[in-house]
Write a protein that holds these residues in place. Structure first.
Motif, mmCIF file in Angstrom:
data_model
loop_
_atom_site.group_PDB
_atom_site.id
_atom_site.type_symbol
_atom_site.label_atom_id
_atom_site.label_comp_id
_atom_site.label_asym_id
_atom_site.label_seq_id
_atom_site.Cartn_x
_atom_site.Cartn_y
_atom_site.Cartn_z
ATOM 1 N N THR A 1 10.234 -7.945 -2.608
ATOM 2 C CA THR A 1 11.619 -7.937 -2.338
ATOM 3 C C THR A 1 12.510 -8.852 -3.331
ATOM 4 N N LYS A 2 13.104 -9.408 -3.453
ATOM 5 C CA LYS A 2 14.436 -9.688 -5.136
ATOM 6 C C LYS A 2 13.229 -11.090 -5.173
ATOM 7 N N SER A 3 12.245 -10.667 -6.594
ATOM 8 C CA SER A 3 11.526 -11.835 -6.188
ATOM 9 C C SER A 3 11.546 -12.857 -7.370
ATOM 10 N N ASN A 4 11.383 -14.807 -7.236
ATOM 11 C CA ASN A 4 11.781 -15.335 -8.827
ATOM 12 C C ASN A 4 10.809 -16.586 -9.191
ATOM 13 N N ILE A 5 9.802 -15.531 -9.131
ATOM 14 C CA ILE A 5 8.461 -15.387 -9.475
ATOM 15 C C ILE A 5 7.717 -14.316 -10.526
ATOM 16 N N PHE A 6 8.053 -13.081 -10.076
ATOM 17 C CA PHE A 6 7.618 -12.083 -10.483
ATOM 18 C C PHE A 6 9.117 -11.192 -11.341
ATOM 19 N N ILE A 7 8.843 -10.305 -12.819
ATOM 20 C CA ILE A 7 9.494 -9.781 -12.962
ATOM 21 C C ILE A 7 9.795 -8.265 -13.456
ATOM 22 N N TYR A 8 9.604 -7.481 -12.592
ATOM 23 C CA TYR A 8 9.271 -6.242 -12.973
ATOM 24 C C TYR A 8 10.041 -5.147 -14.067
ATOM 25 N N ASP A 9 8.500 -5.342 -15.507
ATOM 26 C CA ASP A 9 8.681 -4.503 -16.498
ATOM 27 C C ASP A 9 8.831 -2.395 -16.417
ATOM 28 N N ASN A 10 9.690 -2.794 -16.594
ATOM 29 C CA ASN A 10 10.337 -1.590 -16.613
ATOM 30 C C ASN A 10 9.276 0.044 -17.468
ATOM 31 N N ASP A 11 8.885 -0.778 -18.374
ATOM 32 C CA ASP A 11 8.517 -0.220 -19.880
ATOM 33 C C ASP A 11 6.678 -0.294 -19.579
ATOM 34 N N SER A 12 6.474 -0.929 -19.166
ATOM 35 C CA SER A 12 4.944 -0.554 -18.223
ATOM 36 C C SER A 12 4.634 -0.634 -17.264
ATOM 37 N N GLY A 13 5.859 -0.405 -16.506
ATOM 38 C CA GLY A 13 5.446 -0.430 -14.730
ATOM 39 C C GLY A 13 4.506 -1.365 -14.197
ATOM 40 N N VAL A 14 5.249 -2.695 -14.589
ATOM 41 C CA VAL A 14 3.880 -3.839 -13.754
ATOM 42 C C VAL A 14 4.909 -4.627 -13.401
ATOM 43 N N PHE A 15 4.208 -6.462 -12.697
ATOM 44 C CA PHE A 15 5.280 -6.712 -12.602
ATOM 45 C C PHE A 15 4.545 -8.319 -13.237
ATOM 46 N N ARG A 16 5.363 -9.031 -14.123
ATOM 47 C CA ARG A 16 4.896 -9.572 -14.773
ATOM 48 C C ARG A 16 5.444 -10.767 -14.603
ATOM 49 N N ARG A 17 4.475 -11.871 -14.069
ATOM 50 C CA ARG A 17 5.105 -13.146 -13.382
ATOM 51 C C ARG A 17 5.367 -14.187 -14.624
ATOM 52 N N LYS A 18 6.532 -14.784 -13.962
ATOM 53 C CA LYS A 18 6.929 -15.762 -15.254
ATOM 54 C C LYS A 18 6.146 -16.938 -15.459
ATOM 55 N N GLU A 19 6.274 -16.957 -16.948
ATOM 56 C CA GLU A 19 5.707 -17.998 -17.708
ATOM 57 C C GLU A 19 4.997 -19.749 -16.716
ATOM 58 N N SER A 20 6.601 -19.485 -15.813
ATOM 59 C CA SER A 20 6.603 -20.964 -15.792
ATOM 60 C C SER A 20 5.888 -21.580 -14.392
ATOM 61 N N ILE A 21 5.181 -20.350 -14.080
ATOM 62 C CA ILE A 21 4.866 -20.725 -12.375
ATOM 63 C C ILE A 21 3.133 -20.425 -12.877
#
Length: 410
Positions: A94-114
């Motif tokens: 879903t539209k996550s509030n803790i992960f951001i999808y990185d189009n360049d690497s093709g993986v999800f990056r967790r927000k640093e504050s979480i």
């Protein structure tokens, strides 16, 4: 005076537990263990429980299911972690509030504050329960070094209260040459407690130690994430021995090298909650609750709360016991389905796994997919050679199910 974070985590966990339906919870004559995973956002200051589990049971080897329907291990720590996996799958779909999808690497990056933290009302079974006896410390240390590192290929609540209120582990030593599987040897790997048929499930001390190196996300989710997910702290509302806890989680591997740029052994904060107590804590005058409870932070339509008995849904009729309808949302089968659904939403991962058509997602087995998570599996193989030599190996036929075969059985 700064507030003890462990007290906050305990309060959040008990509040969430109390908000859940009474059905399935212990009665006044029963006790259980409660564990949770708490999400903290340092940017906003928000904290919330995202997964919770209650339970003390574990099934024996003869009752393991080849279709991935039954939970082998229903200890609270494991139920909470499996609920956490469901929470992460939901976030990634879903539209996550803790992960951001990185189009360049093709993986999800967790927000640093979480960050994520663990809480439990009891010391994890296994090595963390074994406290050094000052009068026998040297003898115990020598005994520990003598334990043979056999690889094993082939319940009830186990940690018991003694008359002086000390807790000793009921988890069992591994290996054919072990004369007394209940010997309280420090630093050794153990299988879960259980009467009768021996379990193949590792103790919670050992599982927490594994997650402390490989992360709590497991092999499947690791493919989607930029980094493993580690627990920042372990918090308990019961008395425990700090030296024993540190030894169980990371100190027993301190001198052993594990070369990996991705998976790095952690040294989490270990903290005691001093202001809260759990009303259903272990009591020698009570019986262990037969039920397992699991809740995770997903929408109501996805069934966030479930009750288990003997590793299956409570209330299932005998006719449906061997069908998918009997399985919990956190079973191997249903988590496999979550994984495959996420792959369908991200074709990049289908290519990464070497899968060409959707039909392959139905026929590929759980075991085959696990082996395709190469970076995780390679690291796990190395760890078993250097750290976890005695980790049990489940028969391959128990991991050879797929979505097609399970749906046929249903």
């Amino acid at each position: 005076m700064q507030k003890n974070p462990a007290n906050s985590f305990a309060e959040l966990t008990f509040k969430k537990f109390n908000s859940l339906p009474k059905t399935g919870k212990p009665t006044k004559s029963e006790w259980t263990v409660l564990s949770s995973i708490i999400q903290v956002d340092s940017l906003t200051g928000d904290s919330k429980v995202v997964a919770l589990g209650c339970g003390t049971k574990c099934i024996g080897k003869s009752k393991l299911c080849p279709l991935g329907l039954i939970l082998n291990d229903s200890h609270a720590e494991v139920l909470a972690r499996r609920g956490f996996l469901r929470y992460i799958y939901h976030q990634l779909k879903t539209k996550s509030n803790i992960f951001i999808y990185d189009n360049d690497s093709g993986v999800f990056r967790r927000k640093e504050s979480i960050a994520f933290h663990f809480f439990s009302t009891q010391v994890p079974c296994g090595d963390a329960c074994i406290v050094t006896d000052p009068t026998k410390g040297e003898e115990e240390e020598i005994a520990s070094k003598r334990v043979k590192l056999d690889i094993v290929t082939s319940s009830d609540a186990g940690d018991v209260l003694t008359p002086d209120n000390k807790v000793f582990t009921g988890a069992k030593l591994i290996g054919e040459n072990t004369l007394d599987p209940m010997h309280q040897v420090q630093g050794s790997l153990r299988t879960k407690p259980g009467r009768g048929d021996r379990t193949l499930s590792m103790s919670c001390s050992d599982k927490l130690s594994k997650w402390n190196i490989l992360g709590i996300q497991g092999a499947f989710l690791d493919m989607f994430l930029e980094k493993p997910i580690y627990l920042e702290s372990l918090n308990f509302s019961c008395d425990f021995d700090m030296d024993s806890m540190k030894r169980a989680i990371y100190m027993r591997w301190k001198e052993r090298e594990h070369k990996s740029s991705r998976f790095i052994a952690q040294e989490p904060q270990i903290q005691l909650a001093t202001q809260c107590s759990f009303e259903f804590s272990q009591d020698a005058d009570k019986n262990a609750s037969p039920n397992g409870l699991v809740w995770c932070d997903v929408p109501e339509e996805k069934v966030p709360y479930e009750i288990s008995v003997n590793g299956k849904k409570q209330g299932i009729t005998k006719k449906l016991l061997q069908s998918k309808k009997s399985s919990l949302k956190i079973s191997k089968l249903n988590l496999l389905e979550e994984f495959l659904q996420l792959i369908k939403l991200n074709p990049h991962f289908k290519t990464k796994l070497g899968l060409k058509i959707d039909d392959e997602l139905k026929t590929i087995t759980y075991c085959e997919l696990k082996q395709k998570c190469q970076e995780y599996q390679n690291s796990w193989k190395t760890l078993k050679e250097s750290y976890f030599q005695q980790w049990t190996t489940k028969p391959e036929n128990l991991l050879s199910f797929n979505l097609l075969s399970c749906n046929k059985e249903s």
